[in-house]
Write a protein that holds these residues in place. Structure first.
Motif, PDB file in Angstrom:
ATOM      1  N   THR A 262      45.385  59.850 -17.169  1.00 25.53           N
ATOM      2  CA  THR A 262      45.825  60.269 -15.838  1.00 25.53           C
ATOM      3  C   THR A 262      45.903  61.795 -15.792  1.00 25.53           C
ATOM      4  O   THR A 262      45.927  62.454 -16.833  1.00 25.53           O
ATOM      5  CB  THR A 262      47.217  59.704 -15.492  1.00 25.53           C
ATOM      6  OG1 THR A 262      48.201  60.345 -16.329  1.00 25.53           O
ATOM      7  CG2 THR A 262      47.279  58.205 -15.712  1.00 25.53           C
ATOM      8  N   ASP A 263      45.958  62.337 -14.596  1.00 26.93           N
ATOM      9  CA  ASP A 263      46.277  63.745 -14.440  1.00 26.93           C
ATOM     10  C   ASP A 263      47.750  63.959 -14.784  1.00 26.93           C
ATOM     11  O   ASP A 263      48.505  63.002 -14.991  1.00 26.93           O
ATOM     12  CB  ASP A 263      46.020  64.196 -12.994  1.00 26.93           C
ATOM     13  CG  ASP A 263      44.544  64.197 -12.642  1.00 26.93           C
ATOM     14  OD1 ASP A 263      43.716  64.244 -13.577  1.00 26.93           O
ATOM     15  OD2 ASP A 263      44.218  64.136 -11.440  1.00 26.93           O
ATOM     16  N   TRP A 265      51.252  64.462 -13.609  1.00 28.19           N
ATOM     17  CA  TRP A 265      51.986  64.210 -12.368  1.00 28.19           C
ATOM     18  C   TRP A 265      53.329  64.919 -12.422  1.00 28.19           C
ATOM     19  O   TRP A 265      54.026  64.884 -13.430  1.00 28.19           O
ATOM     20  CB  TRP A 265      52.220  62.714 -12.179  1.00 28.19           C
ATOM     21  CG  TRP A 265      50.965  61.901 -12.048  1.00 28.19           C
ATOM     22  CD1 TRP A 265      49.743  62.346 -11.641  1.00 28.19           C
ATOM     23  CD2 TRP A 265      50.801  60.505 -12.347  1.00 28.19           C
ATOM     24  NE1 TRP A 265      48.832  61.327 -11.637  1.00 28.19           N
ATOM     25  CE2 TRP A 265      49.440  60.180 -12.065  1.00 28.19           C
ATOM     26  CE3 TRP A 265      51.640  59.499 -12.790  1.00 28.19           C
ATOM     27  CZ2 TRP A 265      48.936  58.895 -12.241  1.00 28.19           C
ATOM     28  CZ3 TRP A 265      51.145  58.224 -12.963  1.00 28.19           C
ATOM     29  CH2 TRP A 265      49.808  57.924 -12.685  1.00 28.19           C
ATOM     30  N   ARG A 302      51.999  62.767 -18.206  1.00 31.55           N
ATOM     31  CA  ARG A 302      50.614  62.283 -18.172  1.00 31.55           C
ATOM     32  C   ARG A 302      50.382  61.376 -19.368  1.00 31.55           C
ATOM     33  O   ARG A 302      51.034  61.506 -20.402  1.00 31.55           O
ATOM     34  CB  ARG A 302      49.590  63.431 -18.148  1.00 31.55           C
ATOM     35  CG  ARG A 302      49.662  64.405 -19.304  1.00 31.55           C
ATOM     36  CD  ARG A 302      48.826  64.010 -20.489  1.00 31.55           C
ATOM     37  NE  ARG A 302      47.475  64.492 -20.396  1.00 31.55           N
ATOM     38  CZ  ARG A 302      46.569  64.385 -21.348  1.00 31.55           C
ATOM     39  NH1 ARG A 302      46.897  63.802 -22.490  1.00 31.55           N
ATOM     40  NH2 ARG A 302      45.359  64.848 -21.210  1.00 31.55           N
ATOM     41  N   TRP A 303      49.481  60.433 -19.159  1.00 33.48           N
ATOM     42  CA  TRP A 303      49.101  59.532 -20.243  1.00 33.48           C
ATOM     43  C   TRP A 303      47.733  59.935 -20.764  1.00 33.48           C
ATOM     44  O   TRP A 303      46.845  60.307 -19.980  1.00 33.48           O
ATOM     45  CB  TRP A 303      49.063  58.084 -19.771  1.00 33.48           C
ATOM     46  CG  TRP A 303      50.397  57.410 -19.768  1.00 33.48           C
ATOM     47  CD1 TRP A 303      50.937  56.650 -20.765  1.00 33.48           C
ATOM     48  CD2 TRP A 303      51.377  57.418 -18.715  1.00 33.48           C
ATOM     49  NE1 TRP A 303      52.183  56.198 -20.406  1.00 33.48           N
ATOM     50  CE2 TRP A 303      52.476  56.648 -19.145  1.00 33.48           C
ATOM     51  CE3 TRP A 303      51.431  58.010 -17.451  1.00 33.48           C
ATOM     52  CZ2 TRP A 303      53.598  56.446 -18.365  1.00 33.48           C
ATOM     53  CZ3 TRP A 303      52.541  57.824 -16.677  1.00 33.48           C
ATOM     54  CH2 TRP A 303      53.622  57.045 -17.125  1.00 33.48           C
ATOM     55  N   GLN A 408      53.660  57.451  -6.479  1.00 32.18           N
ATOM     56  CA  GLN A 408      52.428  57.901  -7.117  1.00 32.18           C
ATOM     57  C   GLN A 408      51.503  56.729  -7.422  1.00 32.18           C
ATOM     58  O   GLN A 408      50.286  56.787  -7.190  1.00 32.18           O
ATOM     59  CB  GLN A 408      52.772  58.649  -8.414  1.00 32.18           C
ATOM     60  CG  GLN A 408      51.577  59.157  -9.196  1.00 32.18           C
ATOM     61  CD  GLN A 408      50.827  60.277  -8.500  1.00 32.18           C
ATOM     62  OE1 GLN A 408      51.437  61.204  -7.991  1.00 32.18           O
ATOM     63  NE2 GLN A 408      49.512  60.172  -8.456  1.00 32.18           N
ATOM     64  N   LEU A 409      52.054  55.642  -7.924  1.00 31.82           N
ATOM     65  CA  LEU A 409      51.232  54.502  -8.334  1.00 31.82           C
ATOM     66  C   LEU A 409      50.706  53.687  -7.157  1.00 31.82           C
ATOM     67  O   LEU A 409      49.736  52.943  -7.308  1.00 31.82           O
ATOM     68  CB  LEU A 409      52.029  53.594  -9.279  1.00 31.82           C
ATOM     69  CG  LEU A 409      52.379  54.187 -10.646  1.00 31.82           C
ATOM     70  CD1 LEU A 409      53.280  53.241 -11.420  1.00 31.82           C
ATOM     71  CD2 LEU A 409      51.117  54.484 -11.449  1.00 31.82           C
ATOM     72  N   ASP A 416      43.901  58.736  -7.017  1.00 30.97           N
ATOM     73  CA  ASP A 416      45.195  58.232  -7.493  1.00 30.97           C
ATOM     74  C   ASP A 416      45.117  56.748  -7.832  1.00 30.97           C
ATOM     75  O   ASP A 416      45.695  56.293  -8.833  1.00 30.97           O
ATOM     76  CB  ASP A 416      46.276  58.471  -6.435  1.00 30.97           C
ATOM     77  CG  ASP A 416      46.621  59.943  -6.287  1.00 30.97           C
ATOM     78  OD1 ASP A 416      46.265  60.727  -7.186  1.00 30.97           O
ATOM     79  OD2 ASP A 416      47.239  60.316  -5.268  1.00 30.97           O
ATOM     80  N   GLN A 419      43.348  56.349 -11.204  1.00 36.96           N
ATOM     81  CA  GLN A 419      44.224  56.736 -12.318  1.00 36.96           C
ATOM     82  C   GLN A 419      45.287  55.676 -12.568  1.00 36.96           C
ATOM     83  O   GLN A 419      45.598  55.353 -13.721  1.00 36.96           O
ATOM     84  CB  GLN A 419      44.884  58.079 -12.020  1.00 36.96           C
ATOM     85  CG  GLN A 419      43.927  59.251 -12.052  1.00 36.96           C
ATOM     86  CD  GLN A 419      44.635  60.569 -11.811  1.00 36.96           C
ATOM     87  OE1 GLN A 419      45.655  60.844 -12.410  1.00 36.96           O
ATOM     88  NE2 GLN A 419      44.104  61.383 -10.914  1.00 36.96           N
ATOM     89  N   ALA A 420      45.855  55.129 -11.499  1.00 43.05           N
ATOM     90  CA  ALA A 420      46.862  54.075 -11.657  1.00 43.05           C
ATOM     91  C   ALA A 420      46.252  52.853 -12.328  1.00 43.05           C
ATOM     92  O   ALA A 420      46.875  52.229 -13.208  1.00 43.05           O
ATOM     93  CB  ALA A 420      47.438  53.696 -10.292  1.00 43.05           C
ATOM     94  N   ASN A 422      43.631  52.826 -14.389  1.00 44.07           N
ATOM     95  CA  ASN A 422      43.395  53.168 -15.798  1.00 44.07           C
ATOM     96  C   ASN A 422      44.690  53.080 -16.609  1.00 44.07           C
ATOM     97  O   ASN A 422      44.691  52.615 -17.756  1.00 44.07           O
ATOM     98  CB  ASN A 422      42.815  54.574 -15.910  1.00 44.07           C
ATOM     99  CG  ASN A 422      41.424  54.684 -15.317  1.00 44.07           C
ATOM    100  OD1 ASN A 422      40.743  53.686 -15.102  1.00 44.07           O
ATOM    101  ND2 ASN A 422      40.996  55.900 -15.032  1.00 44.07           N
ATOM    102  N   LEU A 423      45.787  53.536 -16.000  1.00 42.12           N
ATOM    103  CA  LEU A 423      47.071  53.521 -16.702  1.00 42.12           C
ATOM    104  C   LEU A 423      47.524  52.088 -16.978  1.00 42.12           C
ATOM    105  O   LEU A 423      47.956  51.770 -18.091  1.00 42.12           O
ATOM    106  CB  LEU A 423      48.117  54.264 -15.868  1.00 42.12           C
ATOM    107  CG  LEU A 423      49.558  54.191 -16.384  1.00 42.12           C
ATOM    108  CD1 LEU A 423      49.654  54.760 -17.790  1.00 42.12           C
ATOM    109  CD2 LEU A 423      50.498  54.931 -15.442  1.00 42.12           C
TER     110      LEU A 423
END
Length: 700
Positions: A262-263, A265, A302-303, A408-409, A416, A419-420, A422-423
């Motif tokens: 993720t970026d 946050w 970030r992850w 955010q999620l 966004d 990224q969510a 992927n997380l």
């Protein structure tokens, strides 16, 4: 044995007044009297200067390590008050440096949030210093005062400014002297102290690297504050200027070393809570007052693709390495929100009831975060301020992080949402990796004839129970396996074949890696788990040897295997237990001449072959044409493979090592370049290196 007197009366009690208690029990205030305690004294003075910056009154701090074992801290804040404190009849400067629990951070309105809230920082440093000098610029004048082991007085510096200069303590009354003029409008404080080696260990020194790291940390936490750190103990002097405008986001980007999932946050907000505190009334007496406090929360996180966790927490820019209520609230919020998101997307993520629930370790894998809270008069556990104890902060942080992370999620923006997704895939992968590791631990490291084994059927295991002596050869292809079985010593050498090129785990998620038959089988055979749960002591073999063909495809397979070990079994690499076998490229058959019998010579590169042929030409020795060129391990017979590649007496192995942090960082970059998902840098690398490659070197 002489019987001790049981009499115990008031005359046995001693009262330590003022700073005597600090010198008697320094560990209560600075943690220890070794290097850590010495550096803590520096932090106390720096933190007082940074508190001025937090209130917007200070923009620059200079910290200098001097050759005479002293350190000075100078700031351009408001300057310590120089007027008289009515309740004690002493100047503000003397009160701050000689009275415990004195200062402007006890609800007087001077500081909305501060780090040095206990009021013992400057006075403790003074008590543990052989000498301390303080200068304050206020009102166009420079005021000065000196102390020896906490006692105010005057030093005679005719022969130089040292802690051993003749000292005359004040007797009837102390005096804050005017020692110079200051420019109009200039304010600030300069403190210089010499540690007392009657208290500290004789061999401890101020550490430059530790000081720079702490200064850099503070520059991230107070955007716009310039910190200059100088070391004048060497020539030329070292100097670092630290200024970061991006705050905690820049801090996380600095800490994170792995590739991003993720970026970074930024999550922030504030909340209020009620607290009962003791405050002085107009008569100078303490009374209980219930106040409404405001707690500001700021977090950047970030992850990454790795599995290491880096979470640093701060309260009013003071590091809390052992956490506290703010970290409890942070972790509770992460677990609650991400569990809810995984449950909501269970079908897409292929999560069923039998998979269990997400746990905290699954979420923390690969997380880099900085959590900072600002609040007035926080409660710490001890003067070293390593743990935040204010209980109400947990709920405030929990709510702020919950609301911000949920927003955010569930964002509708395309980037966004990706990224969510992927997380969540990474977290589910970590959950499955944890469960897989638990199953692997349940498998016995060695199975005897009376036990059943759940290890892969194609594993040709060895007989020894001594892990240190055992070797696992990961072999490319079933054809090489057949020859290797005849060539190995089955007492201590195990064989495991793989089919061609395994999954590139640098670009794949943890879930994809575990779903891959070859990768999961290798992890199962080694028997020590993977990722965060990898247990080096549980590894079933002392050496893991990658035995692939000596061609381009073999090199590619070896790189894929090393990527797997580096990403998911790194402790095995760090321990130097992973090797690459070096099979020969050529076999030269030398003809029999005279008394010399027919011989076979193996070479491992074109250069080595050319050198050998030149040597044979000079000596007149003939050899059989054509020279045998091995295209793969399967072309060797068992005797040849044993002699050149498997027998410890004659083989050559290359150990894969990560000797230090620099090597680790370089390896991270190399694997990301060669095997990562970003294509452009790899294409540039290939194009730039193409002119160094000869056509004859390409194995086609």
């Amino acid at each position: 044995m002489q019987q001790k007197s049981e009499e115990y009366t008031a005359r046995h009690l001693s009262v330590l007044e003022g700073l005597e208690a600090v010198r008697k029990r320094p560990g209560m205030y600075i943690g220890s009297t070794d290097h850590r305690g010495l550096m803590h004294c520096v932090w106390e003075i720096i933190d007082n200067a940074i508190d001025e910056a937090l209130e917007g009154h200070c923009s620059e701090i200079l910290v200098t390590l001097h050759p005479d074992h002293s350190v000075s801290v100078a700031d351009n804040g408001r300057g310590i008050p120089i007027d008289t404190v009515k309740s004690v009849g002493l100047s503000g400067v003397e009160v701050v440096f000689t009275k415990l629990h004195a200062g402007g951070k006890f609800g007087g309105g001077s500081y909305s949030s501060s780090g040095g809230l206990h009021g013992v920082g400057a006075s403790v440093v003074n008590a543990l210093s052989a000498r301390l000098d303080v200068e304050v610029d206020r009102g166009g004048k420079t005021y000065g005062m000196s102390f020896r082991r906490g006692e105010p007085g005057v030093f005679d510096d005719a022969n130089g400014r040292t802690p051993n200069s003749p000292f005359t303590p004040f007797t009837e009354s102390s005096e804050l002297k005017v020692v110079g003029k200051a420019k109009r409008g200039k304010t600030g404080t300069r403190v210089r102290f010499w540690a007392d080696y009657q208290i500290f260990s004789k061999d401890v020194e101020f550490d430059w690297e530790t000081l720079v790291a702490r200064a850099r940390q503070s520059s991230f936490l107070v955007p716009g504050l310039k910190l200059i750190v100088r070391d004048e103990r060497q020539e030329p002097a070292l100097q670092e200027e630290l200024l970061h405008e991006g705050g905690v986001v820049d801090f996380v980007d600095f800490l994170a070393k792995d590739g991003p999932v993720t970026d970074t946050w930024r999550l922030q907000g504030q909340g209020e809570y009620q607290e009962t505190v003791q405050q002085l009334d107009d008569g100078g007496h303490l009374k209980a007052v219930e106040l409404t406090r405001t707690c500001e929360v700021e977090c950047a996180l970030r992850w990454g693709i790795g599995y290491d966790t880096k979470v640093q927490s701060f309260v009013n820019i003071i590091a809390t390495p052992k956490g506290g209520t703010h970290i409890q609230g942070f972790e509770q919020a992460l677990l609650k929100v991400l569990r809810a998101q995984v449950d909501k997307n269970a079908r897409k993520l292929k999560v069923t009831a039998k998979d269990g629930r997400i746990e905290k370790d699954d979420i923390l894998a690969g997380l880099t975060a900085v959590v900072t809270v600002r609040l007035p008069e926080p409660q710490f556990e001890g003067q070293t301020k390593e743990i935040l104890g204010t209980p109400q902060v947990r709920q405030v942080v929990n709510k702020v992080i919950t609301d911000a992370l949920k927003e955010q999620l569930t964002s509708k923006k395309r980037d966004d949402k990706q990224q969510a997704s992927n997380l969540l895939e990474k977290i589910v992968g970590e959950m499955k990796a944890r469960q897989s590791a638990r199953l692997h631990k349940e498998i016995s490291r060695r199975k005897n004839a009376l036990e059943t084994s759940s290890l892969p059927a194609k594993l040709a295991d060895c007989r020894t129970n001594e892990v240190a002596d055992s070797e696992l050869f990961i072999v490319e292809g079933d054809s090489a396996l057949g020859t290797a079985k005849l060539a190995r010593s089955s007492e201590f050498q195990a064989l495991f074949p793989i089919r061609g090129k395994i999954l590139n785990v640098q670009k794949a998620s943890t879930a994809d890696m575990l779903a891959n038959a070859e990768c999961s089988a290798i992890i199962q055979v080694i028997g020590a788990g993977s990722g965060r749960t990898f247990n080096l002591e549980a590894a079933r073999y002392g050496k893991v040897i990658l035995m692939t063909d000596a061609d381009v495809d073999g090199a590619h397979i070896r790189t894929l295997l090393l990527t797997l070990f580096f990403r998911y079994m790194r402790p095995l690499v760090e321990a130097g237990r992973v090797y690459a076998a070096v099979p020969p490229l050529h076999r030269v058959e030398l003809s029999a001449t005279g008394r010399k019998k027919k011989e076979y010579v193996y070479t491992y590169s074109e250069e080595e072959l050319n050198t050998l042929l030149k040597k044979l030409a000079r000596s007149g020795r003939k050899y059989k044409e054509p020279i045998q060129r091995y295209k793969g391990l399967g072309e060797m017979d068992a005797d040849q493979l044993a002699e050149t590649t498997m027998d410890p007496a004659g083989r050559m192995l290359r150990r894969i090592t990560l000797a230090d942090e620099a090597a680790l960082a370089k390896a991270e970059d190399t694997f990301e370049l060669l095997m990562g998902s970003v294509v452009a840098p790899r294409k540039e690398f290939i194009v730039n290196g193409a002119n160094q490659l000869e056509l004859a070197d390409i194995d086609v």
